[in-house]
Enzyme design. Structure first.
Site, PDB file in Angstrom:
ATOM      1  N   LYS A  50       7.957  26.132  -1.828  1.00 26.22           N
ATOM      2  CA  LYS A  50       8.723  24.830  -0.775  1.00 26.22           C
ATOM      3  C   LYS A  50       9.382  25.422  -0.263  1.00 26.22           C
ATOM      4  O   LYS A  50      10.289  25.551   0.956  1.00 26.22           O
ATOM      5  CB  LYS A  50       9.041  23.989  -1.976  1.00 26.22           C
ATOM      6  N   GLN A  94      11.756  19.812  -9.472  1.00 25.83           N
ATOM      7  CA  GLN A  94      10.366  19.572  -9.857  1.00 25.83           C
ATOM      8  C   GLN A  94       9.701  19.247 -11.219  1.00 25.83           C
ATOM      9  O   GLN A  94      10.033  19.850 -11.959  1.00 25.83           O
ATOM     10  CB  GLN A  94      10.401  21.365  -9.732  1.00 25.83           C
ATOM     11  N   ASP A 120      11.357  13.130  -2.681  1.00 22.38           N
ATOM     12  CA  ASP A 120      10.318  12.716  -3.112  1.00 22.38           C
ATOM     13  C   ASP A 120      10.722  11.267  -3.123  1.00 22.38           C
ATOM     14  O   ASP A 120       9.477  11.999  -3.666  1.00 22.38           O
ATOM     15  CB  ASP A 120      10.506  13.192  -4.807  1.00 22.38           C
TER      16      ASP A 120
END
Ligand code: NAD
Length: 305
Positions: A50, A94, A120
């Site tokens: 990412k 994460q 997200d």
């Protein structure tokens, strides 16, 4: 094969001029902040990918690393600091967080993220908007699947779609997005009876299970579109041979690296499906492209500082 790498490249190319425009207008790059707690090897790889993709796309990417022993308060303090930082556009924590943080702690961390920076799309506020079909920040993996289907010319309206998996990050939002596109949707999970028969009626079958090669040809209606979300590491050569056969070219890669990444869909499904995504090179690249897109959407939506 539905080419996720190509479609992800097309999405990234479309983002490039928007990044340039943002930089010109605001005098800074769109900023993505990633919080990584602990040293889970898979998470390290995901975060590195990412970070690289974001930097390549012209974003400012900062990774905040905390030790696995970090108390919940420290993780929450990091998130709150980023919420308050006017030069931070997107926050990604994460998953999974270390076991010591627990399920409740994990919920507290994700709930603490400013919904406007929730790239997200996991915050309950954004999930609510998703249910109502008006979310600006949608979960990256399922929205990537929709982009892939659209851009590969697969129609959704009126189709019967079956999603295997009911997780908050893939299965549930995937079903909602398919429903919003006028598919008729069934969600299956580990307690679903007659799973195979239900799946075998699907025009569009999405597998988000986490079990290598689980979806065999018997699950698939001839000509169906099969989307393989699974990312599973196989370390056993016997299992690799059972999936691919002894003479498959992918065995060469296994022998070099001692492991391979496979999806939830058995390779033999390629003979039955009308179209399917490969693993790797299917849904994975789209997830990252949609993260970049969400960061830009979040950045563009923020007031000028
Ligand atoms: P999860 O473990 O949270 O959920 C798995 C789901 O599969 C559950 O809802 C469970 O009910 C269902 N399931 C498990 N066993 C089953 C069975 N025998 N029959 C029917 N259903 C069963 O997993 P997740 O986070 O949704 O991820 C699923 C897979 O997708 C994993 O392999 C993960 O690595 C992968 N993933 C890929 C991406 C990507 O970018 N491609 C993103 C997220 C997750």
């Amino acid at each position: 094969m539905l080419d996720g790498t190509r479609v992800a490249g097309a999405i990234r190319a479309e983002l490039a001029p928007r990044v340039t425009e943002f930089l010109a207008a605001r005098g800074r790059r769109p900023a993505l902040h990633i919080v990584l707690v602990g040293d889970d090897p898979a998470s390290q790889i995901y975060v590195r990918n990412k970070e690289r993709a974001g930097t390549d796309a012209g974003l400012l990417v900062t990774v905040h690393r905390l030790p696995a022993s970090a108390p919940l308060e420290d993780v929450l303090a990091t998130v709150r600091r980023l919420n308050a930082d006017s030069a931070c556009d997107g926050i990604l924590v994460q998953a999974p967080l270390p076991k010591t943080i627990g399920k409740q702690g994990t919920e507290q961390v994700f709930d603490a993220i400013d919904p406007a920076k929730d790239v997200d799309g996991f915050h309950p506020h954004n999930v609510g908007l998703l249910v109502q079909g008006r979310a600006a920040l949608k979960p990256c993996t399922p929205s990537g699947v929709i982009e892939l289907l659209d851009r590969e010319g697969q129609s959704l309206a009126g189709k019967y779609a079956v999603v295997i998996g009911r997780s908050e990050i893939v299965g549930k939002p995937m079903a909602l997005l398919l429903l919003q596109r006028d598919a008729t949707v069934t969600i299956c999970h580990s307690k679903t009876p007659d799973l195979e028969a239900t799946c075998a009626r699907a025009d569009i079958l999405v597998a988000a299970i986490g079990r290598p090669g689980f979806v065999t040809p018997a699950f698939v209606k001839p000509g169906a579109v099969v989307i393989d979300v699974g990312i599973n590491r196989v370390d056993s050569r016997d299992q690799a041979v059972a999936l691919f056969g002894a003479n498959h070219p992918r065995l060469v890669g296994f022998d070099t690296r001692g492991s391979m990444v496979v999806g939830d869909v058995h390779p033999a499904v390629v003979d039955v499906a009308g179209a399917m995504t490969p693993v790797p090179g299917g849904v994975g690249p789209l997830t990252i492209a949609m993260l970049l897109k969400n960061t830009l959407v979040a950045a563009e939506g923020r007031p000028r500082t």
